[in-house]
Design an enzyme around this catalytic site. Structure first.
Site, PDB file in Angstrom:
ATOM      1  N   ARG A 128       0.826  -1.118   0.058  1.00  0.00           N
ATOM      2  CA  ARG A 128      -0.036   0.092  -0.042  1.00  0.00           C
ATOM      3  C   ARG A 128       0.652   1.276  -0.084  1.00  0.00           C
ATOM      4  NH1 ARG A 128      -2.721  -0.275   5.261  1.00  0.00           N
ATOM      5  NH2 ARG A 128      -0.649  -1.207   6.009  1.00  0.00           N
ATOM      6  N   GLU A 185       8.835   7.949  10.476  1.00  0.00           N
ATOM      7  CA  GLU A 185       8.824   9.413  11.298  1.00  0.00           C
ATOM      8  C   GLU A 185       9.950   9.912  10.634  1.00  0.00           C
ATOM      9  OE1 GLU A 185       9.490   8.963  15.468  1.00  0.00           O
ATOM     10  OE2 GLU A 185       7.221   9.334  15.648  1.00  0.00           O
ATOM     11  N   ARG A 227      22.581  24.270  -6.271  1.00  0.00           N
ATOM     12  CA  ARG A 227      22.453  25.368  -5.274  1.00  0.00           C
ATOM     13  C   ARG A 227      23.629  25.180  -4.178  1.00  0.00           C
ATOM     14  NH1 ARG A 227      17.484  27.660  -6.071  1.00  0.00           N
ATOM     15  NH2 ARG A 227      15.891  26.414  -6.832  1.00  0.00           N
ATOM     16  N   HIS A 248      26.220  27.206   0.154  1.00  0.00           N
ATOM     17  CA  HIS A 248      26.030  28.237   1.007  1.00  0.00           C
ATOM     18  C   HIS A 248      26.488  28.211   2.574  1.00  0.00           C
ATOM     19  CE1 HIS A 248      22.416  28.752  -2.245  1.00  0.00           C
ATOM     20  NE2 HIS A 248      23.546  29.150  -2.289  1.00  0.00           N
ATOM     21  N   LYS A 284      21.768  22.055   9.392  1.00  0.00           N
ATOM     22  CA  LYS A 284      20.609  21.758   8.610  1.00  0.00           C
ATOM     23  C   LYS A 284      20.523  20.359   8.670  1.00  0.00           C
ATOM     24  CE  LYS A 284      21.469  25.539   5.145  1.00  0.00           C
ATOM     25  NZ  LYS A 284      21.921  25.705   4.046  1.00  0.00           N
ATOM     26  N   HIS A 328      27.025  24.106   2.272  1.00  0.00           N
ATOM     27  CA  HIS A 328      26.167  23.074   2.045  1.00  0.00           C
ATOM     28  C   HIS A 328      25.609  23.535   0.693  1.00  0.00           C
ATOM     29  CE1 HIS A 328      21.809  21.686   1.643  1.00  0.00           C
ATOM     30  NE2 HIS A 328      22.741  20.421   2.118  1.00  0.00           N
ATOM     31  N   TYR A 342      14.240  20.682   4.381  1.00  0.00           N
ATOM     32  CA  TYR A 342      15.401  21.221   5.417  1.00  0.00           C
ATOM     33  C   TYR A 342      14.871  21.867   6.372  1.00  0.00           C
ATOM     34  CZ  TYR A 342      16.892  24.919   2.620  1.00  0.00           C
ATOM     35  OH  TYR A 342      17.105  25.991   2.050  1.00  0.00           O
ATOM     36  N   GLU A 382      24.538  35.710   4.306  1.00  0.00           N
ATOM     37  CA  GLU A 382      24.832  34.446   3.383  1.00  0.00           C
ATOM     38  C   GLU A 382      25.888  34.632   2.566  1.00  0.00           C
ATOM     39  OE1 GLU A 382      22.118  31.333   1.194  1.00  0.00           O
ATOM     40  OE2 GLU A 382      21.847  33.265   0.685  1.00  0.00           O
ATOM     41  N   LYS A 386      23.535  34.587  -7.694  1.00  0.00           N
ATOM     42  CA  LYS A 386      24.313  34.703  -6.423  1.00  0.00           C
ATOM     43  C   LYS A 386      25.287  33.647  -6.421  1.00  0.00           C
ATOM     44  CE  LYS A 386      22.089  32.866  -2.732  1.00  0.00           C
ATOM     45  NZ  LYS A 386      21.200  32.600  -1.867  1.00  0.00           N
ATOM     46  N   ASP A 387      24.959  32.328  -6.885  1.00  0.00           N
ATOM     47  CA  ASP A 387      26.004  31.324  -6.735  1.00  0.00           C
ATOM     48  C   ASP A 387      27.169  31.537  -7.676  1.00  0.00           C
ATOM     49  OD1 ASP A 387      24.838  30.090  -4.712  1.00  0.00           O
ATOM     50  OD2 ASP A 387      23.689  28.787  -5.753  1.00  0.00           O
TER      51      ASP A 387
END
Length: 186
Positions: free
Chosen positions: A25, A30, A61, A64, A73, A120, A133, A144, A173-174
């Site tokens: 199914r 958790e 991405r 950072h 994170k 990260h 996250y 940042e 930005k990156d």
């Protein structure tokens, strides 16, 4: 909640495998339980923000980090697959400049704990990926910064060719990411 915790080459970066219950199914697990997480990892921090991003294949991405209000994170992929990377940028750390990469997918249900003080980033490997996250501090755009995804000092082995990605898609930005030396000279 039963968790399998795998230590990486950066000892406080942890791969977390939750106990998944499944049958014909579907499945249940958790995804976070504060008490079980603290007991299994030894990390007893409060998470203050949950984030959800969707990206298309080839989007990269990162890498950072925040120079103030550093964020720990706890990351996972709910749909699709991504190659997730943590880079140790803590100047006094024995693993300074080292990186760890792990594939997070909707099938393996793995999570990665990236402690505060690390950079990260991630690369999307499938048509799309939903990346979730939790963070231990609030996003502070004024603090940042970004290390270049292809910095020669860090030398991350991104699986671009393996997934048919000629060139990663980066944000404006990156595209301005610094070298590790520049970033840690701040």
């Amino acid at each position: 909640m039963s968790l399998n915790v795998i230590r990486t080459e950066i000892p406080d970066v942890l791969i977390i495998e939750p106990k998944v219950f499944g049958d014909s199914r579907g499945f249940f697990f958790e995804s976070f339980n504060q008490k079980a997480f603290a007991e299994a990892t030894g990390v007893d921090l409060t998470f203050v923000q949950d984030n959800h991003s969707r990206s298309s294949k080839g989007v990269l991405r990162g890498l950072h980090y925040q120079i103030e209000q550093p964020q720990g994170k706890l990351v996972r992929v709910a749909q699709g697959a991504a190659f997730d990377v943590a880079v140790d940028i803590r100047k006094n750390s024995p693993t300074f400049g080292k990186w760890v990469g792990v594939e997070l997918t909707e099938e393996n249900h793995r999570q990665l704990w990236v402690p505060p003080g690390l950079a990260h980033g991630f690369l999307v490997l499938t048509e799309t990926a939903d990346f979730l996250y939790k963070t231990t501090d609030y996003y502070a755009p004024q603090h940042e910064r970004s290390i270049a995804w292809n910095d020669a000092e860090v030398a991350i082995d991104w699986p671009l060719a393996q997934y048919g990605i000629a060139e990663p898609k980066l944000s404006a930005k990156d595209l301005l990411g610094m070298s590790l030396s520049q970033a840690c000279g701040e």
